[in-house]
Enzyme design. Structure first.
Site, PDB file in Angstrom:
ATOM      1  N   HIS A 159       6.078   0.492   4.787  1.00  0.00           N
ATOM      2  CA  HIS A 159       5.225   1.636   5.082  1.00  0.00           C
ATOM      3  C   HIS A 159       5.959   2.654   5.954  1.00  0.00           C
ATOM      4  CE1 HIS A 159       1.433   0.639   3.254  1.00  0.00           C
ATOM      5  NE2 HIS A 159       1.372  -0.544   3.839  1.00  0.00           N
ATOM      6  N   CYS A 215       6.616   6.056   2.475  1.00  0.00           N
ATOM      7  CA  CYS A 215       5.871   7.306   2.495  1.00  0.00           C
ATOM      8  C   CYS A 215       6.391   8.213   3.617  1.00  0.00           C
ATOM      9  CB  CYS A 215       4.384   7.048   2.712  1.00  0.00           C
ATOM     10  SG  CYS A 215       3.596   6.085   1.410  1.00  0.00           S
TER      11      CYS A 215
END
Length: 359
Positions: A159, A215
């Site tokens: 992440h 991301c």
């Protein structure tokens, strides 16, 4: 200005945390008192803006659990894949990404197995679990004692996020972050720290490549320049240097990053490009670019990655796997493209179609 001190035992150059009374060598474990002042030397910066002193560092001791691989190998890497298993943040393909990248580095680019630190939840050594502390320590190890001729790689699959920046040194007003396994309790690692740890210390003759599958990862190394490429392969360099004049480049070395998407985009996990074995879209496309013969220059790699992302309906050729990844990755056809655009950032501007790519 940050200072260097030579280890009192093996003479390894060590970066001295401000205010530290002593420092432990990551190579031989010897503790050097700061009173050993005759070996303290200032680094020589050769840029227009000298980098400011780094923030107080937790890296004044080696990775626990035994000595890490020698930092003097010409090639070494830190590979981090985080699945966040059994949590609301769970991802499917990140550990596969780490395995595939390790295989690529060893078999295609001849990285010694002993010079690769793997951080995943599946490691038997608790010090190789991708916690914030362990990831910080591994990144510090990556650049510790690097010398001209060294090639360093940092691969991260997990992440990524953003935090509001209040210092005015971000074009979009946000710091980009990586999310270690324990980020909900220990916090994220922001781009300023990543830059200070593995970018600013790089001396002339050392090159660092980062491959970041996360991301909001476009400028996660906080490098000064971003290559803005359109669908026809034309590009311009965007200047991301802070208006304050703070230098975010290197100490003479090379630092270049491929990332999964722009700062304002999300990066696909993972089955979008493979129905049998989950992998991150960006990692998959990077490996495919190398394996399909598009790895000659930085421009050819970036163009190939972006084309593959846009046209994922072509999959991997109807299920035909690439030669290198046969044992690790089985591709399948997909439907529709992904809304992410891989990015390239650099310590300096260059012709992306003429600069050769090499790890």
């Amino acid at each position: 200005m940050s200072m260097l001190v030579n280890c009192s035992n093996c003479r390894t150059p060590l970066q001295l945390p401000p205010g530290a009374a002593s420092i432990r060598c990551a190579v031989c474990q010897a503790i050097t008192p700061i009173a050993y002042h005759r070996d303290i030397v200032p680094p020589h910066y050769n840029h227009q803006f000298a980098p400011p002193p780094p923030p107080p560092s937790p890296y004044n001791h080696a990775l626990p659990g035994g000595p890490p691989p020698s930092p003097y190998g010409r090639k070494r890497a830190v590979i981090c894949g985080i699945s966040y298993h059994n949590s609301r943040n769970e991802l499917k393909g990140c550990i596969n990404d780490a395995r595939c990248m390790r295989y690529l580095l060893i078999n295609r680019f001849k990285f010694p197995e002993s010079s690769i630190i793997m951080l995943t939840e599946e490691e038997n050594d608790r010090n190789k679990i991708p916690t914030k502390h362990n990831l910080r320590m591994a990144l510090y190890w990556l650049v510790q004692g690097c010398q001209p001729g060294d090639s360093l790689v940092f691969h991260y699959s997990g992440h990524g996020s953003q935090k509001r920046n209040y210092t005015g040194d971000e074009v979009d007003g946000y710091d980009e972050t990586l999310c270690p396994l324990d980020f909900e309790t220990q916090g994220m690692i922001i781009d300023d720290e990543i830059n200070a740890t593995i970018v600013r210390p790089l001396p002339r003759g050392v090159k660092l490549h980062a491959i970041i599958d996360a991301c909001h990862s476009g400028t996660v190394l906080d490098l000064p320049f971003l290559c803005r490429m359109n669908r026809s392969g034309q590009y311009v360099w965007e200047d991301h240097r802070p208006r304050s004049g703070t230098w975010k480049g290197t100490n003479g070395g090379e630092a270049i990053s491929f990332s999964g998407c722009d700062d304002n985009q999300t990066s696909a996990d993972t089955s979008a490009l493979s129905r049998i074995t989950s992998t991150g879209a960006m990692t998959f496309c990077f490996i495919q670019a190398i394996e399909r013969g598009h790895g000659a220059t930085y421009g050819s790699i970036l163009n190939s990655m972006r084309t593959t992302i846009r046209s994922t309906s072509g999959g991997t050729g109807g299920g035909q796997v690439t030669s290198l990844m046969t044992m690790l990755l089985t591709g399948g056809s997909t439907g529709g493209g992904l809304r992410q655009e891989p990015q390239l950032t650099s310590y300096e501007q260059f012709d992306v179609y003429s600069k050769p790519f090499a790890l």
